[in-house]
Design a protein around this motif. Structure first.
Motif, PDB file in Angstrom:
ATOM      1  N   THR A   1       0.835  -1.202   0.000  1.00  0.00           N
ATOM      2  CA  THR A   1       0.000   0.000   0.000  1.00  0.00           C
ATOM      3  C   THR A   1       0.875   1.259   0.000  1.00  0.00           C
ATOM      4  O   THR A   1       2.087   1.191   0.216  1.00  0.00           O
ATOM      5  CB  THR A   1      -0.872   0.042   1.263  1.00  0.00           C
ATOM      6  N   TRP A   2       0.215   2.401  -0.190  1.00  0.00           N
ATOM      7  CA  TRP A   2       0.912   3.677  -0.149  1.00  0.00           C
ATOM      8  C   TRP A   2       1.470   3.954   1.249  1.00  0.00           C
ATOM      9  O   TRP A   2       2.535   4.573   1.387  1.00  0.00           O
ATOM     10  CB  TRP A   2      -0.012   4.806  -0.626  1.00  0.00           C
ATOM     11  N   SER A   3       0.777   3.471   2.279  1.00  0.00           N
ATOM     12  CA  SER A   3       1.295   3.618   3.650  1.00  0.00           C
ATOM     13  C   SER A   3       2.675   3.000   3.785  1.00  0.00           C
ATOM     14  O   SER A   3       3.526   3.512   4.506  1.00  0.00           O
ATOM     15  CB  SER A   3       0.434   2.883   4.672  1.00  0.00           C
ATOM     16  N   PHE A   4       2.864   1.870   3.123  1.00  0.00           N
ATOM     17  CA  PHE A   4       4.185   1.241   3.211  1.00  0.00           C
ATOM     18  C   PHE A   4       5.246   2.147   2.591  1.00  0.00           C
ATOM     19  O   PHE A   4       6.328   2.332   3.144  1.00  0.00           O
ATOM     20  CB  PHE A   4       4.227  -0.138   2.545  1.00  0.00           C
ATOM     21  N   ILE A   5       4.910   2.712   1.426  1.00  0.00           N
ATOM     22  CA  ILE A   5       5.864   3.609   0.746  1.00  0.00           C
ATOM     23  C   ILE A   5       6.212   4.777   1.669  1.00  0.00           C
ATOM     24  O   ILE A   5       7.378   5.154   1.811  1.00  0.00           O
ATOM     25  CB  ILE A   5       5.259   4.142  -0.584  1.00  0.00           C
ATOM     26  N   GLU A   6       5.184   5.339   2.317  1.00  0.00           N
ATOM     27  CA  GLU A   6       5.426   6.469   3.227  1.00  0.00           C
ATOM     28  C   GLU A   6       6.294   6.053   4.417  1.00  0.00           C
ATOM     29  O   GLU A   6       7.053   6.845   4.958  1.00  0.00           O
ATOM     30  CB  GLU A   6       4.090   7.045   3.712  1.00  0.00           C
ATOM     31  N   TYR A   7       6.128   4.813   4.834  1.00  0.00           N
ATOM     32  CA  TYR A   7       6.961   4.285   5.920  1.00  0.00           C
ATOM     33  C   TYR A   7       8.417   4.117   5.474  1.00  0.00           C
ATOM     34  O   TYR A   7       9.357   4.533   6.158  1.00  0.00           O
ATOM     35  CB  TYR A   7       6.398   2.934   6.386  1.00  0.00           C
TER      36      TYR A   7
END
Lengths: 402, 402
Positions: A375-381
Motif C-alpha cells: 500500500t501507499w502507507s508502506f511507501i510512506e513508511y
C-alpha cells in the motif's frame, strides 16, 4: 561500576553493522567505567573460545574506515547457544572481569542476551547486558525499523530500478527473489523502485500472504496482457495456501540453526519460472529469474544515510544506557516525526524478553487487499528510511509518421 | 549529403548504452546534414515494423537524464536478421529517406550493419552505416575495451568486495557465477575486489581455460585449508575438458538467437555447490552460491566514469565520421596512454567485416598459468577502466591474552 566490556556481532551481516560497533567503541573510550574494551570474534562462538580482540588498540582512522565497511568486522556466527553455552559464557566473562556485554544482532541474539542475563542474576553476578538491534529482515518488535534494513532495502530498490529498465528494453516476465524468510519487509521495498505509472515491480508477493501458484500465473498473465511485460518481486519465504514454505519444499538443506537454507541457491526462482512457462496462457513468453543474493546485505558503497546514522546511534546510546545503573535490555528505535522525508529517531530501552525470539511481520495496513502488492502507507513508511534513489530518465517518444 | 538518420540499440542492455545514444543525438543536432533524427524502437525489429521515434522532439533535459539511465532507452532486441530482413531494412530506409544508419551493439549488430551495407552497395543506394561498439562482454576485436564493460566490471568488483566481506564474517565456500558466455572479461574483473593479501576472490575460472571439476574441488579444498574459507568467481560460460559448456549441459532452454540460455537461472551455481559438497574432503563445510544476474548490466548509479565518457564519445564521433564522405565502418576504441590510472582514449574507424561476428577472448597474458586466476597485467588493464572502488576497512585485531 568499573569493569571490562565485551561487544559481539551475531547472525547475518548488514551494510551498517560496523557503524553500531564503532559508535559503541568511540563512546566507550570516553568513559573511565570501561576498562578493557574487547571485541568477541564470531559472536558467541568467539566468547566460548575466549577469542577476544583489544579494541583500544584500533586507531581512530581504522575505526572510521571500518564503520563504512559492510559486513561484520568482528566476524559473526549462526550458533544457537544452548543453556550450557550460556553458562560457559558467564564463566568466561567472570574470568575476564567482564561487567558489560553488548550483542549486536536479531531476535536470536536478543534471546542469547536474555538467557545469559537470567543466569547472571541467579548467580548474583552484576552484569549489564544490552542487545543492539540489527537485521536486514526488519522483523524485531518494538522498533520503527531495524538497522541494516534501510540499506538492504535501498539495494533491493536499486536492483529493481535496474531490472525494470532492463525488462522494459527486452520485454518479458522477470521474477526476482528477495531475502526474508518470515517477514516480507525487504521484498516490499522493491516497490520503492517505481517512479512512473507503468514501472515495475508490477506484482509483489510477501510471506505474510499465502500464495496460490494458480493466482500467481493468472496475475502475471494479466499484467503481461496490459503492459507486454511483467516484473515480479517474490520473497524467498513465500508460503502456499497451507502455510508451507514453497522454497523449503524444494530443498532439504539446512543451515546451522536447523532452518532450511533458502538463500545462496537459485532453486525457488528456477522453479517459479518453470511453473509460469508451463501454465501461462502466453507461450513463447520470455521468462527469467534472478535471486538477489548476499549483495542485499553486503554490497558496498550504497548504504542509506539514515541507516548509517541510526546504526551508529544505537551503538553509542547502548553505552549511555549501560552507565545508568544496574539495568539491561534491548535498544529500541522509534520515529519522532512520522511525516516527511527527514525523520528524527530516538531510542528507548525495552526488556530483553520482549524482543527475544519474537518476529514482527509486515502488518495488514502495508499489504494491498489483493495480496499481490504493497500500500501507499508502506511507501510512506519506507521511503524516508531508504532516502534518495537514482532517478530514471525516459524518452518522451514522439512517433514518426509511417 | 542531406538525409534522415536512424539510430538503434541492439542486444543486451548496458549501464551506459544511452550515453552513446545521447552523444550521437546531441552531435547530430549541430549539423544540418541530418534532417530527421529517428530512433528505432527495439533495434532491427522496430525498423522492420517502421516504429520510429522523432528524437528532435526530446528536450535537452530529458536527454541528459536518459544518458545517465541504464538499459536501452529505445528498447532493444535479440533478433538475428535474415538476409531477407536486411533487404526489408533497406526498403524501409528508402521509404523514409534514411541516408545514415547507426547501430549500437555487439558483434551480431556489426554483422547486421555489414549485411545491410552490402545490399545497399549492390543496389547503388548511398547509405552510410556505422556500428557503435557496446557490450558488457568486452569481446569485440580491435577495441581496447567495449563501452558497457567497465561499468559491469565495476558492479562485479563491488559485488565481490561485499561477498568477500560477507564470507570473511561467516566463513565457508562461496561460488559466484558471473555473466560472459564465450569470454571471461567480466569474470576476470572480480579480481579488482582484492585489496589485501587474503582477500577474495581466491579462485577465478574463465571460459578460456577448460575446467576439470576434479581440479575445481581440489583448488577449493586447498584455499579452504589455507584461509578457512574460499570465494570463487566462475564464468557462466565455463567449459569442460572437451570444450563443452558446463552450463549448457544443465539446461535445454534457448534464447531467441538459438543460444542456450545461461543467464536468468541459478542452475549452474546450484550444480557446482552440489558437486563441491559431494566431493570435497571437508564435510559440513558451508557452501553457497549467487548468480550475479541482470544487475551486472543494469544496476543504476554505479557507472564507471571512464565508461560513461567513452560511451558518449563513440556516439558523438560516429556522427563526425559520417560527415566525412561516403564511408562506413565500426567505431573502434584505442587507449593512448597505456600507463597510469587516467587513460586517454581515441577512436578509429575499422571495417565492419573486421568486427562482425568475431569474438575477442581474454588473451593468455591475462590468465595465470594455473588457469584459476588472472595476472597482474590484467589488473593493470582493467583498473583504469573501472576507476575507484569502495575501500574496505579492517580491524587490526590485537588479541587479548587468555
Amino acid at each position: 561500576m568499573k569493569g571490562n566490556l565485551v561487544i559481539g556481532q551475531s547472525g547475518g551481516p548488514t551494510m551498517v553493522i560496523n557503524q553500531s560497533l564503532v559508535g559503541l567503541v568511540k563512546e566507550a573510550l570516553k568513559h573511565e567505567e570501561f576498562q578493557g574494551i574487547y571485541g568477541a570474534e564470531n559472536g558467541i562462538v568467539g566468547i566460548l573460545e575466549e577469542r577476544f580482540i583489544d579494541l583500544r588498540q584500533e586507531s581512530d582512522n581504522t575505526l572510521e574506515k571500518v564503520a563504512f565497511t559492510p559486513s561484520s568486522a568482528l566476524g559473526t556466527c549462526r550458533h544457537k547457544p544452548t543453556e550450557g553455552d550460556c553458562k560457559k559464557v558467564f564463566e568466561v566473562f567472570e574470568k575476564h572481569s567482564v561487567k558489560y556485554f553488548f550483542y549486536i544482532g536479531g531476535n536470536d541474539s536478543a534471546d542469547t542476551c536474555h538467557i545469559v542475563n537470567e543466569i547472571a542474576k541467579k548467580e548474583g553476578y552484576e552484569l549489564r547486558i544490552f542487545h543492539i538491534p540489527k537485521t536486514i529482515d526488519n522483523d524485531l518488535p518494538l522498533n520503527d525499523f531495524c538497522p541494516g534494513y534501510p540499506s538492504a532495502a535501498k539495494y533491493v530498490a536499486e536492483s529493481f530500478i535496474g531490472n525494470d529498465l532492463d525488462n522494459r528494453a527486452l520485454p518479458g516476465v522477470k521474477i526476482d527473489v528477495v531475502m526474508g524468510r518470515h517477514a516480507g519487509w525487504l521484498t516490499a521495498a522493491a516497490a520503492l523502485a517505481r517512479q512512473k505509472e507503468d514501472d515495475g515491480p508490477h506484482l509483489i508477493y510477501l510471506p505474510e500472504t499465502p500464495l496460490s501458484v494458480t493466482d500467481f500465473v493468472r496475475d502475471i498473465d494479466n499484467v503481461y496482457e496490459q503492459h507486454g511485460r511483467c516484473l515480479v518481486a517474490v520473497s524467498e519465504g513465500i508460503t502456499n495456501a497451507n502455510g508451507k514454505s514453497i522454497g523449503e519444499m524444494l530443498t532439504s538443506k539446512k543451515d546451522s540453526h536447523g532452518n532450511v537454507q533458502l538463500s545462496g541457491s537459485g532453486a525457488l526462482g528456477d522453479m517459479l519460472v518453470n511453473y509460469v512457462e508451463m501454465h501461462s496462457k502466453h507461450k513463447n513468453m520470455r521468462v527469467r529469474t534472478d535471486t538477489l543474493g548476499y549483495a542485499q546485505r553486503s554490497f558496498p558503497g550504497t548504504q542509506s544515510e539514515v541507516d548509517s546514522k541510526v546504526a551508529y546511534m544505537v551503538g553509542k546510546e547502548a553505552i549511555l544506557y549501560a552507565l545508568k545503573g544496574d539495568i539491561d535490555g534491548s535498544i529500541a528505535i522509534s520515529r519522532l516525526s512520522k511525516e516527511g522525508n527527514d525523520p528524527v529517531f530516538e531510542t528507548d530501552l525495552v526488556e530483553l524478553k520482549e524482543v527475544a525470539q519474537k518476529t514482527r511481520t509486515v502488518p495488514k495496513k502495508f499489504i494491498s487487499e489483493s495480496g499481490n502488492n504493497v500500500t501507499w502507507s508502506f511507501i510512506e513508511y519506507a521511503r524516508p528510511l531508504v532516502g534518495e534513489l537514482p532517478v530514471k530518465g525516459y524518452l518522451e517518444k514522439t512517433r514518426v509518421y509511417r
